[in-house]
Design an enzyme around this catalytic site. Structure first.
Site, PDB file in Angstrom:
ATOM      1  N   ASP A 267      -6.830  17.519  19.542  1.00  0.00           N
ATOM      2  CA  ASP A 267      -6.047  17.509  18.323  1.00  0.00           C
ATOM      3  C   ASP A 267      -4.801  18.371  18.580  1.00  0.00           C
ATOM      4  O   ASP A 267      -4.690  19.055  19.599  1.00  0.00           O
ATOM      5  CB  ASP A 267      -6.884  18.024  17.136  1.00  0.00           C
ATOM      6  CG  ASP A 267      -6.309  17.563  15.807  1.00  0.00           C
ATOM      7  OD1 ASP A 267      -7.039  17.559  14.817  1.00  0.00           O
ATOM      8  OD2 ASP A 267      -5.113  17.179  15.777  1.00  0.00           O
TER       9      ASP A 267
HETATM   10  C1  GLC Z   1      -3.292  16.786  12.950  1.00  0.00           C
HETATM   11  C2  GLC Z   1      -4.661  16.333  12.506  1.00  0.00           C
HETATM   12  C3  GLC Z   1      -5.127  15.061  13.150  1.00  0.00           C
HETATM   13  C4  GLC Z   1      -3.927  14.182  13.426  1.00  0.00           C
HETATM   14  C5  GLC Z   1      -3.113  14.867  14.499  1.00  0.00           C
HETATM   15  C6  GLC Z   1      -1.836  14.086  14.851  1.00  0.00           C
HETATM   16  O1  GLC Z   1      -3.290  18.161  13.111  1.00  0.00           O
HETATM   17  O2  GLC Z   1      -5.717  17.278  12.604  1.00  0.00           O
HETATM   18  O3  GLC Z   1      -6.079  14.451  12.277  1.00  0.00           O
HETATM   19  O4  GLC Z   1      -4.337  12.902  13.874  1.00  0.00           O
HETATM   20  O5  GLC Z   1      -2.752  16.195  14.132  1.00  0.00           O
HETATM   21  O6  GLC Z   1      -0.985  14.062  13.745  1.00  0.00           O
END
Ligand code: GLC
Length: 722
Positions: A267
């Site tokens: 993430d």
């Molecule tokens: C964010 C979220 C995740 C998302 C990613 C890309 O922090 O936790 O769910 O897909 O970053 O935006």
């Protein structure tokens, strides 16, 4: 490309080129990019030069065919071997046609419509140049203080798995190479993110391996078995180690035990955040832990590009570890046909006709009508077009109906509730006033609202949370409506007009001061681009509410966590009026939630009769059938979600009071009766024992069938094993 060609390509790549494939950044670093893309996390200084950018493997948050085509074109000029970029984004419940939030879609209990919505989202995203979406999110949620419950489909692992599979089918189809209307999907957040302590986003998660396997992992396994192409790591700790550096979780469970050989992405920033967690002393150790754990792509932090080469030179890791990660990424690009056509379905002219088409908007409207949940109705709904109606509240004419993850959706394209209702009413039959803002109100606002109400036969209050009060990094310790709105309700009540409350929000709320004060309550969640028309369809009875809650509404925030599949405990309170002292209870509130899992009303009534089992003995080789007749005894056509729960009376570990094992959404005309059946077999009775063996035990069970998890008919049976 054939596999042999991919291997040959990998062989040709320099170490820098390989490591570049493991890095994902937002679009601003790329020539041809017009904007920064959607920023959904903290921005770190990247210290990356053009040489690194020319080797990057994927981009997140770019949208639009023109933007993506120009970035890809520029990139291919600078990438020595012509390896195309993978474009990924958060298409969570729609790309530009925005569907209701996932917690609403879950409340529809309609898997076909959920799949259809994902298919449309994929079609719009694909023609706009995207290759993959960071969806479905299948985190188990039991704490409405957590802002991200809006992204989940609720508190039941089985149901989350069913919806997760439906979304993956919709996004991916079964031929990603040739079906250019589809995109790859990424299941998230692996794992246990929904169990953040205190419902505070990014907080510590500390669940046992048994709880992980019994509650938090099953939905991921279901979605993996459905063929999802990517897994995203969670921010949180799992068994004391952050998921993004957790070898046990990512290699032993995900890859060895489950056999997942697809791409794992971190993430946003989660690799480097191991330093904050205190398990890595610096970015180099963070990179080491994540690459060993099998995290292939590092999102939005550059620890891999800055440290992996050195870690190889220091013999801390073998280059083969990089090769396996790079190969998985090349294989995903190949599955999407990017080597043959790096622009895939991106098409600026087609984009204009496909994205936000009338057909897509109609589907969004339909799904929104199926996702709303009628929580109360004391003969006020449905409204009629002959009534004079005052529409009052901060959501009366508010376009903020898309929720926190609305991708390319724009609030300018949203139909408000006022617009939806005006389409159903004659001139001067609708009087609109804000009454107050989301969090504050003035006397002037009230006076204007009072004028409108005094002219009306009935009041519709449109209340709720602004979309930035839920979603990521939006936890709330107080889950009531803001004070100004509660005060508005009290003032409206003094005027003694029948009042309907429509809620636009992203989490179960503490509804004291709402459900005990107004005659009807409709939970509309964030209903999406066509939300205003959909809610109007429901208010005027053109559609009959059929949604059922997939997350309990707590009596108060003090009751959290409260969920339907709880254990009995050694001192169960049982009936709420149990006078015993030494039982598990509160002195000041009931144990039962305000509204239970599976709850939802209709404008008609459904009668359950003749519920019975084909046999009271089940064994491993047969199944027994539960049959029940459902009759629509009212005068509205409508849909009912018939729910099957099962309780294992005795287990090696404690077993929940009931667990959802099946459901069927049926349509009935007034007076119509339908027979509904459920097959019950031994597999449905399996659970994780203390040693994590997933088996069933012989003994006594109870099947329950009913319209929700509380009002059920009991049917006991036994499992006997040869
Ligand atoms: C964010 C979220 C995740 C998302 C990613 C890309 O922090 O936790 O769910 O897909 O970053 O935006």
């Amino acid at each position: 490309m054939k596999q042999s060609e991919l291997l040959a390509l990998l062989k040709e790549m320099t170490l820098e080129e390989k490591i570049g494939q493991l890095f994902q950044s937002s679009p601003e670093f790329f020539k041809g990019s017009k904007n920064r893309g959607e920023i959904t996390g903290p921005m770190k200084t990247m210290n990356i030069d053009e040489a690194i950018v020319s080797n990057v493997g994927s981009v997140l948050g770019a949208t639009g065919a023109s933007e993506i085509i120009s970035i890809q074109k520029e990139h291919l000029k600078n990438n020595r071997l012509g390896i195309p970029l993978l474009f990924m984004a958060d298409v969570i419940h729609g790309y530009q046609t925005i569907f209701p939030i996932p917690l609403a879609i879950g409340s529809s209990w309609d898997l076909e419509l959920a799949e259809e919505s994902a298919k449309v989202a994929a079609k719009e995203a694909a023609v706009s140049g995207l290759h993959l979406t960071f969806s479905p999110m299948v985190d188990l949620v039991r704490d409405p203080r957590w802002g991200r419950v809006m992204e989940s489909t609720g508190e039941d692992a089985y149901l989350n798995g069913e919806f997760g599979k439906a979304f993956v089918r919709g996004y991916q189809g079964d031929d990603l190479k040739n079906d250019l209307d589809r995109i790859a999907a990424c299941v998230k957040h692996f794992a246990g993110y929904g169990a953040a302590e205190g419902g505070r986003d990014y907080n510590t998660v500390d669940v046992t391996e048994w709880q992980l396997r019994e509650y938090h992992l099953p939905a991921f396994k279901a979605v993996l078995d459905e063929g999802v192409k990517m897994v995203m790591t969670a921010f949180n700790t799992v068994k004391g180690i952050p998921a993004t550096g957790n070898k046990w979780l990512m290699r032993d469970v995900l890859r060895e035990e489950w056999g997942f050989d697809g791409v794992v992405i971190s993430d946003w920033g989660a690799v480097l955040e191991q330093v904050n967690h205190g398990v890595a002393k610096d970015d180099k150790e963070a990179a080491l832990k994540s690459i060993i754990a099998g995290v292939d792509i590092e999102m939005m932090t550059p620890t891999y590009v800055h440290n992996l080469k050195e870690l190889i030179e220091e013999n801390k890791i073998q280059e083969s570890l990089i090769d396996e990660a790079v190969l998985r990424i090349l294989e995903l690009k190949n599955e999407l046909g990017l080597f043959e056509n790096p622009y895939r379905a991106a098409d600026e002219s087609l984009e204009k006709t496909i994205v936000f088409s009338d057909e897509h908007r109609q589907l969004a409207r339909k799904l929104a009508t199926k996702s709303a949940v009628l929580l109360k109705n004391e003969n006020v709904l449905p409204l009629t077009s002959s009534q004079k109606i005052a529409l009052v509240g901060p959501f009366a004419n508010n376009t903020d109906l898309l929720g926190a993850w609305s991708c390319n959706g724009s609030t300018e394209e949203v139909t408000t509730l006022a617009e939806g209702m005006a389409e159903k009413l004659a001139e001067n039959s609708l009087f609109i006033a804000e009454g107050c803002d989301i969090e504050t109100g003035t006397e002037k606002q009230w006076e204007t609202a009072k004028e409108a109400i005094l002219k009306a036969d009935v009041v519709v209050l449109a209340l709720g949370e602004s979309s930035d009060m839920s979603g990521e990094a939006a936890s709330r310790a107080d889950i009531k409506l803001p004070k100004a709105q509660l005060e508005l309700i009290q003032r409206v009540k003094q005027l003694n007009k029948p009042t309907v409350t429509v809620l636009f929000n992203g989490r179960p709320l503490d509804l004291h001061g709402v459900i005990d004060t107004t005659e009807a309550v409709l939970e509309a969640w964030y209903p999406g681009s066509e939300g205003g028309r959909a809610v109007a369809d429901l208010l005027f009875g053109d559609e009959n509410p059929s949604g059922k809650l997939t997350m309990s509404f707590p009596y108060s925030v003090g009751q959290i966590p409260v969920y339907y599949n709880a254990f009995n405990t050694g001192r169960p309170k049982g009936a709420e009026d149990n006078p015993e002292k030494y039982v598990s209870k509160y002195l000041d509130i009931p144990n039962a939630p305000l509204l239970p899992f599976g709850f939802g009303l209709s404008y008609t009534n459904f009668e359950y009769t003749d519920a019975h089992l084909s046999d009271s003995i089940l064994n491993e080789n047969n199944s027994i059938t539960l049959t029940v007749n459902i009759k629509n005894t009212g005068n509205h056509r409508g849909e009912e979600v018939v729910q099957l729960y099962i309780q294992d009376r005795h287990g090696e570990v404690v077993r929940p009071l009931k667990e959802l094992k099946g459901f069927k959404k049926i349509f009935l005309d007034p007076g119509e009766t339908k027979e509904v059946t459920f097959e019950i077999n031994e597999k449905m009775l399996r659970y994780h024992h203390f040693d994590f063996k997933f088996t069933s035990d012989e003994g006594e069970f109870i099947a329950y069938v009913g319209p929700n998890s509380r009002d059920v008919i009991e049917l006991p049976f036994k499992l006997e094993k040869s």
